[in-house]
Design an enzyme around this catalytic site. Structure first.
Site, PDB file in Angstrom:
ATOM      1  N   TRP A  88       0.935  -1.134   0.000  1.00 41.53           N
ATOM      2  CA  TRP A  88       0.000   0.000   0.000  1.00 41.53           C
ATOM      3  C   TRP A  88       0.968   1.174   0.000  1.00 41.53           C
ATOM      4  O   TRP A  88       1.889   1.197   0.805  1.00 41.53           O
ATOM      5  CB  TRP A  88      -0.740  -0.076   1.258  1.00 41.53           C
ATOM      6  CG  TRP A  88      -2.026   0.472   1.702  1.00 41.53           C
ATOM      7  CD1 TRP A  88      -2.376   0.567   3.022  1.00 41.53           C
ATOM      8  CD2 TRP A  88      -3.158   0.942   0.981  1.00 41.53           C
ATOM      9  NE1 TRP A  88      -3.657   1.047   3.125  1.00 41.53           N
ATOM     10  CE2 TRP A  88      -4.151   1.288   1.896  1.00 41.53           C
ATOM     11  CE3 TRP A  88      -3.422   1.116  -0.386  1.00 41.53           C
ATOM     12  CZ2 TRP A  88      -5.394   1.794   1.520  1.00 41.53           C
ATOM     13  CZ3 TRP A  88      -4.645   1.615  -0.758  1.00 41.53           C
ATOM     14  CH2 TRP A  88      -5.623   1.951   0.180  1.00 41.53           C
ATOM     15  N   HIS A 114      -0.171   4.174   3.912  1.00 43.68           N
ATOM     16  CA  HIS A 114       0.280   3.748   5.245  1.00 43.68           C
ATOM     17  C   HIS A 114       0.357   4.921   6.211  1.00 43.68           C
ATOM     18  O   HIS A 114      -0.015   4.812   7.376  1.00 43.68           O
ATOM     19  CB  HIS A 114       1.650   3.067   5.133  1.00 43.68           C
ATOM     20  CG  HIS A 114       1.555   1.684   4.600  1.00 43.68           C
ATOM     21  ND1 HIS A 114       0.998   0.653   5.327  1.00 43.68           N
ATOM     22  CD2 HIS A 114       1.901   1.148   3.411  1.00 43.68           C
ATOM     23  CE1 HIS A 114       1.027  -0.458   4.604  1.00 43.68           C
ATOM     24  NE2 HIS A 114       1.562  -0.188   3.435  1.00 43.68           N
ATOM     25  N   ASP A 163       8.233  -1.912   4.579  1.00 41.90           N
ATOM     26  CA  ASP A 163       8.580  -1.997   3.151  1.00 41.90           C
ATOM     27  C   ASP A 163      10.068  -1.758   2.945  1.00 41.90           C
ATOM     28  O   ASP A 163      10.683  -2.356   2.065  1.00 41.90           O
ATOM     29  CB  ASP A 163       7.801  -0.948   2.346  1.00 41.90           C
ATOM     30  CG  ASP A 163       6.388  -1.411   2.044  1.00 41.90           C
ATOM     31  OD1 ASP A 163       6.159  -2.636   1.976  1.00 41.90           O
ATOM     32  OD2 ASP A 163       5.504  -0.545   1.873  1.00 41.90           O
ATOM     33  N   ARG A 198      12.351  -4.948   3.435  1.00 42.62           N
ATOM     34  CA  ARG A 198      12.054  -6.192   2.704  1.00 42.62           C
ATOM     35  C   ARG A 198      13.302  -6.833   2.120  1.00 42.62           C
ATOM     36  O   ARG A 198      13.377  -8.061   2.038  1.00 42.62           O
ATOM     37  CB  ARG A 198      11.007  -5.950   1.619  1.00 42.62           C
ATOM     38  CG  ARG A 198       9.627  -5.833   2.237  1.00 42.62           C
ATOM     39  CD  ARG A 198       8.590  -5.419   1.238  1.00 42.62           C
ATOM     40  NE  ARG A 198       8.241  -6.500   0.333  1.00 42.62           N
ATOM     41  CZ  ARG A 198       7.027  -6.640  -0.196  1.00 42.62           C
ATOM     42  NH1 ARG A 198       6.067  -5.796   0.108  1.00 42.62           N
ATOM     43  NH2 ARG A 198       6.769  -7.626  -1.017  1.00 42.62           N
ATOM     44  N   HIS A 254       3.215  -9.498   3.660  1.00 38.10           N
ATOM     45  CA  HIS A 254       2.515  -8.272   3.270  1.00 38.10           C
ATOM     46  C   HIS A 254       1.182  -8.524   2.566  1.00 38.10           C
ATOM     47  O   HIS A 254       0.476  -7.567   2.260  1.00 38.10           O
ATOM     48  CB  HIS A 254       3.396  -7.431   2.339  1.00 38.10           C
ATOM     49  CG  HIS A 254       4.592  -6.823   3.017  1.00 38.10           C
ATOM     50  ND1 HIS A 254       4.689  -5.480   3.302  1.00 38.10           N
ATOM     51  CD2 HIS A 254       5.744  -7.374   3.462  1.00 38.10           C
ATOM     52  CE1 HIS A 254       5.860  -5.225   3.881  1.00 38.10           C
ATOM     53  NE2 HIS A 254       6.518  -6.360   3.998  1.00 38.10           N
ATOM     54  N   HIS A 268       2.070  -1.434   9.934  1.00 37.58           N
ATOM     55  CA  HIS A 268       2.146  -1.539   8.472  1.00 37.58           C
ATOM     56  C   HIS A 268       1.168  -2.587   7.936  1.00 37.58           C
ATOM     57  O   HIS A 268       0.439  -2.343   6.968  1.00 37.58           O
ATOM     58  CB  HIS A 268       3.575  -1.909   8.074  1.00 37.58           C
ATOM     59  CG  HIS A 268       3.782  -1.964   6.590  1.00 37.58           C
ATOM     60  ND1 HIS A 268       4.120  -0.848   5.855  1.00 37.58           N
ATOM     61  CD2 HIS A 268       3.657  -2.975   5.700  1.00 37.58           C
ATOM     62  CE1 HIS A 268       4.212  -1.191   4.572  1.00 37.58           C
ATOM     63  NE2 HIS A 268       3.935  -2.465   4.446  1.00 37.58           N
ATOM     64  N   ASP A 327      -1.820  -2.810   5.082  1.00 40.29           N
ATOM     65  CA  ASP A 327      -1.823  -3.731   3.939  1.00 40.29           C
ATOM     66  C   ASP A 327      -3.104  -4.562   3.856  1.00 40.29           C
ATOM     67  O   ASP A 327      -3.667  -4.738   2.778  1.00 40.29           O
ATOM     68  CB  ASP A 327      -0.616  -4.679   4.015  1.00 40.29           C
ATOM     69  CG  ASP A 327       0.675  -4.045   3.485  1.00 40.29           C
ATOM     70  OD1 ASP A 327       0.607  -3.007   2.789  1.00 40.29           O
ATOM     71  OD2 ASP A 327       1.754  -4.598   3.775  1.00 40.29           O
ATOM     72  N   HIS A 367      -4.243  -6.384  -1.734  1.00 42.28           N
ATOM     73  CA  HIS A 367      -3.286  -7.166  -0.942  1.00 42.28           C
ATOM     74  C   HIS A 367      -3.894  -8.510  -0.555  1.00 42.28           C
ATOM     75  O   HIS A 367      -3.216  -9.360   0.024  1.00 42.28           O
ATOM     76  CB  HIS A 367      -2.801  -6.392   0.288  1.00 42.28           C
ATOM     77  CG  HIS A 367      -1.620  -5.519  -0.024  1.00 42.28           C
ATOM     78  ND1 HIS A 367      -0.367  -5.722   0.480  1.00 42.28           N
ATOM     79  CD2 HIS A 367      -1.515  -4.463  -0.855  1.00 42.28           C
ATOM     80  CE1 HIS A 367       0.467  -4.806  -0.004  1.00 42.28           C
ATOM     81  NE2 HIS A 367      -0.210  -4.032  -0.818  1.00 42.28           N
ATOM     82  N   HIS A 373      -2.250  -3.352  -9.390  1.00 44.39           N
ATOM     83  CA  HIS A 373      -1.877  -3.295  -7.973  1.00 44.39           C
ATOM     84  C   HIS A 373      -1.415  -1.888  -7.602  1.00 44.39           C
ATOM     85  O   HIS A 373      -1.812  -1.327  -6.578  1.00 44.39           O
ATOM     86  CB  HIS A 373      -0.773  -4.326  -7.679  1.00 44.39           C
ATOM     87  CG  HIS A 373      -0.490  -4.471  -6.221  1.00 44.39           C
ATOM     88  ND1 HIS A 373      -1.136  -5.373  -5.419  1.00 44.39           N
ATOM     89  CD2 HIS A 373       0.349  -3.785  -5.416  1.00 44.39           C
ATOM     90  CE1 HIS A 373      -0.704  -5.244  -4.171  1.00 44.39           C
ATOM     91  NE2 HIS A 373       0.205  -4.286  -4.146  1.00 44.39           N
ATOM     92  N   ASP A 429      -2.405   0.779  -4.756  1.00 42.53           N
ATOM     93  CA  ASP A 429      -1.408   1.196  -3.760  1.00 42.53           C
ATOM     94  C   ASP A 429      -1.228   2.712  -3.771  1.00 42.53           C
ATOM     95  O   ASP A 429      -1.166   3.333  -2.707  1.00 42.53           O
ATOM     96  CB  ASP A 429      -0.044   0.573  -4.088  1.00 42.53           C
ATOM     97  CG  ASP A 429       0.215  -0.714  -3.327  1.00 42.53           C
ATOM     98  OD1 ASP A 429      -0.612  -1.121  -2.504  1.00 42.53           O
ATOM     99  OD2 ASP A 429       1.289  -1.310  -3.571  1.00 42.53           O
TER     100      ASP A 429
END
Ligand code: NAG
Ligand code: NAG
Ligand code: NAG
Length: 276
Positions: A20, A25, A64, A67, A77, A135, A139, A145, A169, A173
């Site tokens: 997202w 967020h 994020d 990751r 996520h 977070h 998501d 998601h 996506h 986001d």
């Protein structure tokens, strides 16, 4: 403008992002922090790293940013559900691509909720637990998601957003949010966040928090809502190659704003029940 450009450059060249966007967020966490009880608020302030200056929203994209450093966290996520079924089931769907059970966004919410309940023990790194939970609550509210497996939650669907190529996506986001920020809020994420918050009624708050008899049941509810909205709004009229503009944007923007509002209210509810 600056924020919009920053977000675009952060996500450009990351075709399989499952985040997202930064601003989504940020708004979820900003709204959540404003609804904390004083007990939850002081625990959050104690756990936040000093670089946050007491601002939870500033840390909401931390998960994020790690990751790459924490490859094990990638599967946490999102959730891949069976193509075209439009339902979610924890036992069927909450696993990673190699089938390890519980490794999905709902499993992660449950995991970091249990860790945070041990506060103030130092068994776990609760600073990380707080940043992960905050977070992942965002998501799980981003409809894509919790999407279909074959197209990886819309990552595999190429679309054009006002004639610029992207994927579905990424529309959910960042693009819808950026378009709203630009059209209505002078590209100011704080103005947009305050405006979303100002719309939340106390009736909505209590409805949104009546999500199940336990926090884990609530997390399942959030995922079920997302896949239903993915089918009703995100995938709908957005096949591969689709050109999306006003018709799609104007009928989806309030869905996105409501998901941000719900994410904020529910993150606060989780934290208020964790820190008692
Ligand atoms: C639970 O949290 C620990 C510590 O961050 C992590 O190693 C583990 O992968 C997490 N599991 C899930 C399902 O979130
Ligand atoms: C906990 O995690 C934070 C954020 O990654 C890190 O800065 C801190 O050093 C960790 N604390 C401990 C005790 O390992
Ligand atoms: C707030 O609610 C009004 C009335 O439903 C709606 O027109 C407006 O777009 C909403 N604003 C936000 C930021 O969600």
């Amino acid at each position: 403008m600056f924020l919009a450009v920053l977000v675009v450059s952060l996500f450009a060249g990351v075709p399989l992002s499952n985040a997202w966007g930064t601003d989504g967020h940020y708004m979820v966490c900003k709204i959540a922090q404003s609804y904390l009880t004083s007990t939850a608020s002081s625990a959050v302030l104690k756990l936040l790293p000093s670089s946050a200056n007491g601002d939870l929203a500033s840390m909401c994209s931390w998960a994020d940013n790690v990751r790459t450093a924490y490859p094990w966290s990638s599967a946490l996520h999102y959730i891949d559900t069976p193509d075209n079924l439009c339902t979610y089931s924890y036992s069927r769907d909450c696993h990673d691509s190699s089938g390890a059970s519980g490794r999905c966004v709902v499993g992660a919410i449950n995991n970091y909720t249990s860790q945070l309940k041990t506060y103030p023990s130092t068994t776990y790194n609760l600073t990380q637990a707080l940043m992960f939970l905050s977070h992942f609550m965002g998501d799980v509210h981003q409809p894509l998601h919790v999407g279909f497996t074959t197209d990886a939650g819309g990552n595999g669907i190429t679309v054009y957003w006002y004639n610029v190529q992207t994927n579905l996506h990424s529309v959910w986001d960042t693009k819808i949010i950026q378009t709203s920020e630009s059209n209505y809020f002078g590209n100011d994420v704080n103005k947009m966040s305050d405006s979303i918050k100002a719309n939340i009624t106390s009736t909505q708050k209590s409805q949104w928090n009546s999500c199940g008899s336990t926090l884990a049941a609530c997390a399942d509810t959030f995922a079920s809502e997302s896949i239903q909205q993915a089918c009703s709004y995100a995938y709908k009229d957005a096949p591969n190659g689709a050109h999306l503009s006003d018709t799609y944007y104007l009928s989806r923007k309030s869905v996105v704003n409501t998901r941000i509002a719900q994410g904020g209210v529910r993150l606060a509810n989780f934290l208020n029940q964790i820190f008692v």
